[in-house]
Design an enzyme around this catalytic site. Structure first.
Site, PDB file in Angstrom:
ATOM      1  N   TYR A  12      12.936  11.997  36.943  1.00 50.64           N
ATOM      2  CA  TYR A  12      12.344  12.811  35.865  1.00 50.64           C
ATOM      3  C   TYR A  12      11.055  12.194  35.332  1.00 50.64           C
ATOM      4  CZ  TYR A  12      16.035  16.197  35.922  1.00 50.64           C
ATOM      5  OH  TYR A  12      16.856  17.215  36.330  1.00 50.64           O
ATOM      6  N   ASP A  41       7.970  22.102  32.826  1.00 47.85           N
ATOM      7  CA  ASP A  41       6.654  21.509  32.555  1.00 47.85           C
ATOM      8  C   ASP A  41       6.044  22.155  31.313  1.00 47.85           C
ATOM      9  OD1 ASP A  41       5.534  23.494  35.308  1.00 47.85           O
ATOM     10  OD2 ASP A  41       5.017  23.864  33.224  1.00 47.85           O
ATOM     11  N   HIS A  78      15.363  26.347  30.570  1.00 47.26           N
ATOM     12  CA  HIS A  78      15.951  25.143  31.158  1.00 47.26           C
ATOM     13  C   HIS A  78      15.417  23.861  30.522  1.00 47.26           C
ATOM     14  CE1 HIS A  78      16.675  27.774  34.968  1.00 47.26           C
ATOM     15  NE2 HIS A  78      17.595  27.976  34.048  1.00 47.26           N
ATOM     16  N   CYS A 134      25.204  10.320  22.406  1.00 50.13           N
ATOM     17  CA  CYS A 134      25.394  10.937  21.072  1.00 50.13           C
ATOM     18  C   CYS A 134      24.478  12.135  20.850  1.00 50.13           C
ATOM     19  CB  CYS A 134      25.165   9.881  19.988  1.00 50.13           C
ATOM     20  SG  CYS A 134      23.433   9.450  19.738  1.00 50.13           S
ATOM     21  N   CYS A 157      19.308   4.473  23.248  1.00 48.73           N
ATOM     22  CA  CYS A 157      19.375   5.153  21.949  1.00 48.73           C
ATOM     23  C   CYS A 157      19.442   4.093  20.841  1.00 48.73           C
ATOM     24  CB  CYS A 157      20.621   6.039  21.921  1.00 48.73           C
ATOM     25  SG  CYS A 157      21.067   6.705  20.319  1.00 48.73           S
ATOM     26  N   GLY A 184       6.847  33.914  40.614  1.00 55.04           N
ATOM     27  CA  GLY A 184       7.047  32.569  41.166  1.00 55.04           C
ATOM     28  C   GLY A 184       8.440  32.027  41.041  1.00 55.04           C
ATOM     29  N   THR A 185       9.451  32.906  41.257  1.00 59.62           N
ATOM     30  CA  THR A 185      10.819  32.398  41.223  1.00 59.62           C
ATOM     31  C   THR A 185      11.607  32.939  42.407  1.00 59.62           C
ATOM     32  OG1 THR A 185      12.862  32.189  39.933  1.00 59.62           O
ATOM     33  CG2 THR A 185      11.626  34.239  39.678  1.00 59.62           C
ATOM     34  N   ASN A 189       5.143  37.004  44.311  1.00 55.18           N
ATOM     35  CA  ASN A 189       5.703  35.888  45.056  1.00 55.18           C
ATOM     36  C   ASN A 189       5.220  36.027  46.506  1.00 55.18           C
ATOM     37  OD1 ASN A 189       7.392  34.019  46.422  1.00 55.18           O
ATOM     38  ND2 ASN A 189       8.907  34.199  44.794  1.00 55.18           N
TER      39      ASN A 189
HETATM   40  C1  BV8 Z   1      25.396  27.320  33.649  1.00 55.25           C
HETATM   41  C2  BV8 Z   1      16.174  22.045  34.889  1.00 55.25           C
HETATM   42  C3  BV8 Z   1      27.666  27.187  33.186  1.00 55.25           C
HETATM   43  C4  BV8 Z   1      16.417  20.755  35.597  1.00 55.25           C
HETATM   44  C5  BV8 Z   1      17.220  23.786  36.243  1.00 55.25           C
HETATM   45  C6  BV8 Z   1      26.530  32.455  37.745  1.00 55.25           C
HETATM   46  C7  BV8 Z   1      26.443  32.445  36.354  1.00 55.25           C
HETATM   47  C8  BV8 Z   1      26.220  31.258  35.672  1.00 55.25           C
HETATM   48  C9  BV8 Z   1      26.055  30.057  36.385  1.00 55.25           C
HETATM   49  C10 BV8 Z   1      26.128  30.059  37.755  1.00 55.25           C
HETATM   50  C11 BV8 Z   1      26.358  31.260  38.433  1.00 55.25           C
HETATM   51  N1  BV8 Z   1      26.379  30.963  39.758  1.00 55.25           N
HETATM   52  C12 BV8 Z   1      26.140  29.640  39.930  1.00 55.25           C
HETATM   53  C13 BV8 Z   1      26.015  29.063  38.729  1.00 55.25           C
HETATM   54  C14 BV8 Z   1      25.803  27.639  38.509  1.00 55.25           C
HETATM   55  C15 BV8 Z   1      24.344  27.258  38.432  1.00 55.25           C
HETATM   56  C16 BV8 Z   1      23.478  27.922  39.463  1.00 55.25           C
HETATM   57  O1  BV8 Z   1      22.795  28.902  39.180  1.00 55.25           O
HETATM   58  N2  BV8 Z   1      23.483  27.379  40.665  1.00 55.25           N
HETATM   59  C17 BV8 Z   1      22.635  27.904  41.715  1.00 55.25           C
HETATM   60  C18 BV8 Z   1      22.093  26.743  42.558  1.00 55.25           C
HETATM   61  C19 BV8 Z   1      23.452  28.882  42.538  1.00 55.25           C
HETATM   62  N3  BV8 Z   1      23.812  27.536  37.114  1.00 55.25           N
HETATM   63  C20 BV8 Z   1      23.966  26.592  36.163  1.00 55.25           C
HETATM   64  O2  BV8 Z   1      24.579  25.565  36.338  1.00 55.25           O
HETATM   65  C21 BV8 Z   1      23.353  26.891  34.803  1.00 55.25           C
HETATM   66  N4  BV8 Z   1      24.321  26.578  33.813  1.00 55.25           N
HETATM   67  O3  BV8 Z   1      25.521  28.396  34.119  1.00 55.25           O
HETATM   68  O4  BV8 Z   1      26.368  26.698  32.939  1.00 55.25           O
HETATM   69  C22 BV8 Z   1      28.396  27.025  31.959  1.00 55.25           C
HETATM   70  C23 BV8 Z   1      28.995  28.145  31.415  1.00 55.25           C
HETATM   71  C24 BV8 Z   1      29.727  27.993  30.279  1.00 55.25           C
HETATM   72  C25 BV8 Z   1      29.838  26.722  29.705  1.00 55.25           C
HETATM   73  C26 BV8 Z   1      29.242  25.619  30.245  1.00 55.25           C
HETATM   74  C27 BV8 Z   1      28.491  25.767  31.384  1.00 55.25           C
HETATM   75  C28 BV8 Z   1      22.157  25.980  34.524  1.00 55.25           C
HETATM   76  C29 BV8 Z   1      21.071  26.213  35.485  1.00 55.25           C
HETATM   77  C30 BV8 Z   1      19.834  25.401  35.075  1.00 55.25           C
HETATM   78  C31 BV8 Z   1      19.611  24.269  36.043  1.00 55.25           C
HETATM   79  N5  BV8 Z   1      18.380  23.554  35.701  1.00 55.25           N
HETATM   80  N6  BV8 Z   1      16.113  23.133  35.858  1.00 55.25           N
HETATM   81  C32 BV8 Z   1      15.233  20.341  36.438  1.00 55.25           C
HETATM   82  O5  BV8 Z   1      14.211  21.042  36.500  1.00 55.25           O
HETATM   83  O6  BV8 Z   1      15.359  19.247  37.045  1.00 55.25           O
HETATM   84  S1  BV8 Z   1      17.101  24.984  37.397  1.00 55.25           S
HETATM   85  C33 BV8 Z   1      15.728  24.825  38.381  1.00 55.25           C
HETATM   86  O7  BV8 Z   1      15.742  25.999  39.199  1.00 55.25           O
HETATM   87  C34 BV8 Z   1      14.365  24.828  37.733  1.00 55.25           C
HETATM   88  O8  BV8 Z   1      14.377  25.111  36.355  1.00 55.25           O
HETATM   89  C35 BV8 Z   1      13.678  25.982  38.479  1.00 55.25           C
HETATM   90  O9  BV8 Z   1      12.652  26.552  37.759  1.00 55.25           O
HETATM   91  C36 BV8 Z   1      14.819  26.883  38.591  1.00 55.25           C
HETATM   92  C37 BV8 Z   1      14.744  28.113  39.418  1.00 55.25           C
HETATM   93  O10 BV8 Z   1      14.080  27.824  40.574  1.00 55.25           O
HETATM   94  P1  BV8 Z   1      12.632  28.498  40.764  1.00 55.25           P
HETATM   95  O11 BV8 Z   1      11.849  28.319  39.513  1.00 55.25           O
HETATM   96  O12 BV8 Z   1      12.813  29.887  41.238  1.00 55.25           O
HETATM   97  O13 BV8 Z   1      11.990  27.567  41.845  1.00 55.25           O
HETATM   98  P2  BV8 Z   1      12.224  27.630  43.418  1.00 55.25           P
HETATM   99  O14 BV8 Z   1      11.654  26.369  43.963  1.00 55.25           O
HETATM  100  O15 BV8 Z   1      13.630  28.009  43.730  1.00 55.25           O
HETATM  101  O16 BV8 Z   1      11.337  28.881  43.886  1.00 55.25           O
HETATM  102  C38 BV8 Z   1       9.939  28.850  43.731  1.00 55.25           C
HETATM  103  C39 BV8 Z   1       9.445  30.220  44.134  1.00 55.25           C
HETATM  104  O17 BV8 Z   1       8.036  30.254  43.938  1.00 55.25           O
HETATM  105  C40 BV8 Z   1       9.699  30.552  45.595  1.00 55.25           C
HETATM  106  O18 BV8 Z   1      10.265  31.861  45.678  1.00 55.25           O
HETATM  107  C41 BV8 Z   1       8.288  30.538  46.220  1.00 55.25           C
HETATM  108  O19 BV8 Z   1       8.165  31.528  47.223  1.00 55.25           O
HETATM  109  C42 BV8 Z   1       7.439  30.897  45.046  1.00 55.25           C
HETATM  110  N7  BV8 Z   1       6.063  30.396  45.110  1.00 55.25           N
HETATM  111  C43 BV8 Z   1       5.602  29.290  45.736  1.00 55.25           C
HETATM  112  N8  BV8 Z   1       4.253  29.187  45.517  1.00 55.25           N
HETATM  113  C44 BV8 Z   1       3.905  30.243  44.718  1.00 55.25           C
HETATM  114  C45 BV8 Z   1       5.048  31.010  44.464  1.00 55.25           C
HETATM  115  N9  BV8 Z   1       5.026  32.112  43.703  1.00 55.25           N
HETATM  116  C46 BV8 Z   1       3.828  32.495  43.199  1.00 55.25           C
HETATM  117  N10 BV8 Z   1       2.689  31.804  43.394  1.00 55.25           N
HETATM  118  C47 BV8 Z   1       2.681  30.684  44.141  1.00 55.25           C
HETATM  119  N11 BV8 Z   1       1.529  30.003  44.336  1.00 55.25           N
HETATM  120 ZN    ZN Z   2      23.055   7.710  20.989  1.00 60.94          ZN
END
Ligand code: BV8
Ligand code: ZN
Length: 258
Positions: A73, A110, A125, A136, A160, A200-201, A226
């Site tokens: 990070y 970012d 996120h 804590c 901390c 971009g997602t 995208n």
């Molecule tokens: C939660 C921070 C549960 C950290 C990130 C259904 C419902 C709920 C949850 C789930 C579910 N199914 C699965 C889950 C679990 C999980 C999940 O989604 N897993 C995935 C892998 C299947 N979700 C979670 O765990 C979430 N929490 O649901 O909690 C809960 C419920 C009750 C009680 C307690 C808990 C939390 C998810 C958040 C994770 N953290 N980020 C960090 O950054 O290190 S997610 C991470 O992915 C980033 O934030 C990122 O932004 C995000 C999404 O990815 P993208 O932004 O789309 O990036 P990616 O690289 O994939 O794609 C880039 C795109 O850009 C591409 O398509 C490319 O073609 C395009 N591109 C490239 N260049 C360009 C462009 N586009 C335009 N212009 C360009 N030049």
């Molecule tokens: Zn602490």
């Protein structure tokens, strides 16, 4: 309908943009790609090539090896500080000036939207630019950033001052809930919008990936920007297969010619 860029910008999308009363722009890592920030699912570069981001962005990964996760990070934070917003970020900031009712919702951790002048950004996120205690949860100041280009594979997180626990980045990890107030605001803006720009997602991370479908269900029109196909394309009225740094400025120039 997929429009291969660079031109012409779909006239009906230009009309929809110009007449939008409540626009939502929803961004992912692709909007920062032209700033040189690696997208989330691009192959991890350098020392991180052997890790999948999903494997590092979890509380368990941090508990198991805080020094490796904190190093990842801090390397990312230093990388963002060494770069700058690109034309996509600036176009979105300009859009808000034209459509004051619009909202910007981002999955990105970012600060490039803010550095381009966007305000009220909903960070689903969290942010690289916040830290808190892993034990804590007290918020804590971040240490000075690493030198640009530094890529330590291990780095001891600061402690901390209240309980001695390790600091963690202020991001939402996989398996963690999104901030309830931010999520509620994002859902409300999405349910009320009339045009939803999805930029971009890969739309693979939930529950964020639910927002475009919610917008369509509530009657909004959907545009996807995208270079690659996404699962949302079928539901979209327009798919602009182009980098956001080209498509967004072109859209604005067509909607509001100087
Ligand atoms: C939660 C921070 C549960 C950290 C990130 C259904 C419902 C709920 C949850 C789930 C579910 N199914 C699965 C889950 C679990 C999980 C999940 O989604 N897993 C995935 C892998 C299947 N979700 C979670 O765990 C979430 N929490 O649901 O909690 C809960 C419920 C009750 C009680 C307690 C808990 C939390 C998810 C958040 C994770 N953290 N980020 C960090 O950054 O290190 S997610 C991470 O992915 C980033 O934030 C990122 O932004 C995000 C999404 O990815 P993208 O932004 O789309 O990036 P990616 O690289 O994939 O794609 C880039 C795109 O850009 C591409 O398509 C490319 O073609 C395009 N591109 C490239 N260049 C360009 C462009 N586009 C335009 N212009 C360009 N030049
Ligand atoms: Zn602490």
């Amino acid at each position: 309908m997929s429009t291969t860029f660079p031109f012409p910008v779909p006239p009906l999308l230009v009309d929809a943009l110009r007449s939008a009363r409540r626009l939502v722009a929803f961004t992912g890592a692709g909007v920062s790609a032209e700033s040189g920030v690696a997208t989330f699912r691009d192959a991890q570069t350098g020392i991180w090539a052997r890790f999948s981001p999903e494997a590092l962005a979890t509380p368990d990964a941090f508990a198991a090896d805080p020094e490796r996760v904190w190093a990842w990070y801090e390397t990312r934070r230093a990388g963002v500080l060494a770069t700058a917003p690109n034309p996509a970020h600036h176009a979105l900031a300009g859009l808000a000036a034209r459509l004051p009712e619009s909202r910007l919702i981002t999955q990105n951790v970012d600060d490039l939207h803010e550095r381009a002048g966007s305000t009220g950004v909903l960070h689903l996120h969290g942010s690289l630019f916040a830290a808190r205690c892993f034990d804590c949860a007290r918020p804590a100041p971040l240490p000075p950033p690493l030198a640009a280009g530094a890529q330590p594979d291990r780095l001891a997180p600061p402690r901390c001052t209240a309980c001695g626990g390790p600091l963690r980045p202020g991001v939402v990890w996989f398996g963690e809930s999104l901030p309830a107030d931010v999520w509620a605001a994002a859902e409300a803006a999405t349910a009320a919008c009339d045009l939803f720009l999805c930029i971009g997602t890969s739309a693979l991370v939930w529950p964020a990936a639910e927002l475009p479908s919610l917008a369509v269900r509530r009657g909004a029109r959907l545009a996807v920007i995208n270079p690659a196909p996404t699962p949302l394309d079928r539901a979209a009225g327009w798919c602009l297969a182009a980098p956001a740094g080209q498509a967004l400025p072109a859209l604005l120039a067509a909607a509001w010619p100087e």
